[in-house]
Design an enzyme around this catalytic site. Structure first.
Site, PDB file in Angstrom:
ATOM      1  N   LYS A   1      26.536  28.767  71.442  1.00 38.26           N
ATOM      2  CA  LYS A   1      27.108  29.272  70.190  1.00 38.26           C
ATOM      3  C   LYS A   1      28.138  30.350  70.460  1.00 38.26           C
ATOM      4  O   LYS A   1      29.115  30.474  69.726  1.00 38.26           O
ATOM      5  CB  LYS A   1      26.004  29.810  69.271  1.00 38.26           C
TER       6      LYS A   1
ATOM      7  N   LYS B   1      24.605  16.311  71.114  1.00 38.39           N
ATOM      8  CA  LYS B   1      23.612  16.300  70.049  1.00 38.39           C
ATOM      9  C   LYS B   1      24.266  16.104  68.684  1.00 38.39           C
ATOM     10  O   LYS B   1      25.352  16.636  68.449  1.00 38.39           O
ATOM     11  CB  LYS B   1      22.906  17.667  70.093  1.00 38.39           C
TER      12      LYS B   1
ATOM     13  N   LYS C   1      25.104  19.626  62.618  1.00 39.52           N
ATOM     14  CA  LYS C   1      25.767  19.845  61.326  1.00 39.52           C
ATOM     15  C   LYS C   1      27.104  20.546  61.495  1.00 39.52           C
ATOM     16  O   LYS C   1      27.943  20.512  60.606  1.00 39.52           O
ATOM     17  CB  LYS C   1      24.858  20.610  60.355  1.00 39.52           C
TER      18      LYS C   1
HETATM   19  P1  TYM Z   1      18.328  24.082  63.098  1.00 38.61           P
HETATM   20  O1  TYM Z   1      18.574  24.505  61.699  1.00 38.61           O
HETATM   21  O2  TYM Z   1      19.477  24.058  64.035  1.00 38.61           O
HETATM   22  O3  TYM Z   1      17.669  22.645  63.150  1.00 38.61           O
HETATM   23  C1  TYM Z   1      16.543  22.331  62.353  1.00 38.61           C
HETATM   24  C2  TYM Z   1      15.571  21.436  63.065  1.00 38.61           C
HETATM   25  O4  TYM Z   1      16.160  20.174  63.344  1.00 38.61           O
HETATM   26  C3  TYM Z   1      16.079  19.869  64.721  1.00 38.61           C
HETATM   27  N1  TYM Z   1      17.304  19.155  65.083  1.00 38.61           N
HETATM   28  C4  TYM Z   1      17.326  18.000  65.741  1.00 38.61           C
HETATM   29  N2  TYM Z   1      16.336  17.226  66.228  1.00 38.61           N
HETATM   30  C5  TYM Z   1      16.690  16.085  66.858  1.00 38.61           C
HETATM   31  N3  TYM Z   1      17.978  15.700  67.044  1.00 38.61           N
HETATM   32  C6  TYM Z   1      18.996  16.448  66.575  1.00 38.61           C
HETATM   33  N4  TYM Z   1      20.258  16.076  66.746  1.00 38.61           N
HETATM   34  C7  TYM Z   1      18.685  17.663  65.889  1.00 38.61           C
HETATM   35  N5  TYM Z   1      19.441  18.632  65.301  1.00 38.61           N
HETATM   36  C8  TYM Z   1      18.574  19.537  64.814  1.00 38.61           C
HETATM   37  C9  TYM Z   1      15.990  21.226  65.407  1.00 38.61           C
HETATM   38  O5  TYM Z   1      15.419  21.133  66.678  1.00 38.61           O
HETATM   39  C10 TYM Z   1      15.133  21.987  64.441  1.00 38.61           C
HETATM   40  O6  TYM Z   1      13.775  21.674  64.625  1.00 38.61           O
HETATM   41  N6  TYM Z   1      16.283  28.121  65.116  1.00 38.61           N
HETATM   42  C11 TYM Z   1      15.986  26.970  64.302  1.00 38.61           C
HETATM   43  C12 TYM Z   1      15.453  27.326  62.935  1.00 38.61           C
HETATM   44  C13 TYM Z   1      14.275  28.229  62.975  1.00 38.61           C
HETATM   45  C14 TYM Z   1      12.941  27.870  63.307  1.00 38.61           C
HETATM   46  C15 TYM Z   1      12.174  29.053  63.168  1.00 38.61           C
HETATM   47  C16 TYM Z   1      12.344  26.684  63.731  1.00 38.61           C
HETATM   48  C17 TYM Z   1      14.264  29.534  62.645  1.00 38.61           C
HETATM   49  N7  TYM Z   1      13.006  30.047  62.762  1.00 38.61           N
HETATM   50  C18 TYM Z   1      10.803  29.067  63.445  1.00 38.61           C
HETATM   51  C19 TYM Z   1      10.974  26.702  63.995  1.00 38.61           C
HETATM   52  C20 TYM Z   1      10.222  27.872  63.871  1.00 38.61           C
HETATM   53  C21 TYM Z   1      17.283  26.190  64.116  1.00 38.61           C
HETATM   54  O7  TYM Z   1      18.365  26.694  64.229  1.00 38.61           O
HETATM   55  O8  TYM Z   1      17.136  24.936  63.722  1.00 38.61           O
END
Ligand code: TYM
Length: 334
Positions: free
Chosen positions: A116, A198, A201
């Site tokens: 990032k 990957k 979004k």
């Molecule tokens: P975020 O918002 O980037 O993504 C949300 C969830 O979706 C999964 N994900 C994917 N899984 C498979 N293939 C993909 N291409 C893909 N893109 C996204 C991510 O692994 C995630 O599970 N830091 C986290 C949010 C967060 C969180 C937490 C998660 C904040 N606090 C506490 C668990 C527990 C994040 O940025 O996810």
């Protein structure tokens, strides 16, 4: 007598963009499947989202839309605690304390921080660096046993475990040590146009990413244009056939079919038949979600009642952990 405790799940998604097929398959779909056996907390992590600049009105809109989409995906707000992170101040309070038990070097090693900061070179703010500590606070406040996430969040959950173990090492058993739950198929869904990256979004290429609210015709167009390889056979080989293997994962999740079944289903039929079949399966998987989310979005009063009640319940649980931590580190009770 100790009350019987159900194991706890915590997970969250940033409202920093529209929900993607990657997040649905990597995370939400598994939340729904696990929901019956656990005490579940599902959060919309708006505080994490502002580590990258957001347009305030868009962030507000997406936060409420994401809540509607969580429910539309099958998370029952009566059975699960669904809430907005910034509504529970204990997250920020615990994150500060945990900062003092997290090492600079640990945070510098986080792959997501490196990625990032390369993408946002003009805004490498302290929040971006500290992001995993807020995530650790999210998880540890609820004494979560299991954190269902995609593959890209595994490192952050491991750091959470390290921080919790370090804290427990000094003060005794304060935090439960969480485990990561990654799905067997779909933990890392790749971009349709550049299958070595990957699905994300923040992807600049609109055809690479599928959004759960996207119109069927747009979904079909992206799948028909998905990048494959110069062979013609549908075979699972994630090293040499990244595009096809990614489509097979998506198709497997959408239909419940194994890779072997998919291979025999498409024997002798080229990619020209396989790609639209994947598109159709995804359209059908997402259709009821899109329809229900659209219906829910019209009922703002209901959505407001869900996030208010969710925050109340979450705050109650979070306060218990926070008070214990504050006492341990030597703060005077309020
Ligand atoms: P975020 O918002 O980037 O993504 C949300 C969830 O979706 C999964 N994900 C994917 N899984 C498979 N293939 C993909 N291409 C893909 N893109 C996204 C991510 O692994 C995630 O599970 N830091 C986290 C949010 C967060 C969180 C937490 C998660 C904040 N606090 C506490 C668990 C527990 C994040 O940025 O996810």
């Amino acid at each position: 007598m100790e009350q019987e405790r159900r194991p706890v799940i915590f997970s969250g998604i940033q409202p920093s963009g529209e929900l993607t097929l990657g997040s649905y398959i990597g995370a939400i779909k598994n939340w729904v499947e696990l929901a019956n056996d656990y005490d579940c907390y599902y959060c919309i992590v708006d505080m994490h989202a502002i580590t990258v600049r957001q347009v305030p009105a868009d962030l507000r809109r997406r936060t409420v839309e994401q809540l509607a989409q969580y429910i539309a995906c099958g998370l029952d707000p009566q059975k699960n605690t669904i809430f907005i992170q910034s509504h529970v101040p204990a997250h920020a309070e615990l994150a500060w304390i945990l900062n003092c038990y997290t090492m600079f070097g640990e945070l510098g090693r986080m792959t997501q921080f490196k990625d990032k900061s390369a993408k946002n070179a003009e805004n490498i703010n302290a929040g971006l660096f500290d992001y995993p500590v807020l995530m650790a606070a999210d998880i540890l406040l609820y004494q979560a046993d299991l954190v269902p996430v995609g593959d890209d969040q595994r490192q952050h959950v491991e750091l959470t475990r390290d921080i919790a173990e370090r804290f427990n090492g000094v003060y005794g058993d304060v935090f439960r040590i969480p485990q990561t739950f990654n799905p067997k198929v779909g933990a890392r869904i790749m971009s349709l146009t550049s299958p070595e990256n990957k699905m994300s979004k923040s992807d600049k290429d609109p055809g690479g990413c599928i959004y759960i609210m996207q119109k069927p015709e747009d979904i079909m167009r992206s799948f028909k244009r998905a990048v494959t390889d110069s062979e013609t056979c549908v075979r699972y080989d994630p090293v040499n056939k990244k595009g096809i293997s990614n489509l097979m994962q998506i198709y497997s999740v959408a239909t419940g079919k194994s890779f072997e079944t998919i291979e025999s289903e498409f024997t002798g039929r080229g990619y020209g038949e396989f790609k639209p079949a994947v598109g159709e399966a995804v359209v059908e998987m997402l259709r009821p979600i899109r329809e229900e989310a659209t219906r829910l979005m019209a009922d703002k009063a209901y959505l407001e009642s869900v996030y208010r009640e969710g925050a109340e319940r979450a705050a109650h649980t979070a306060a218990r952990t926070l008070r214990k931590v504050q006492k341990k580190v030597g703060f005077i009770p309020r």
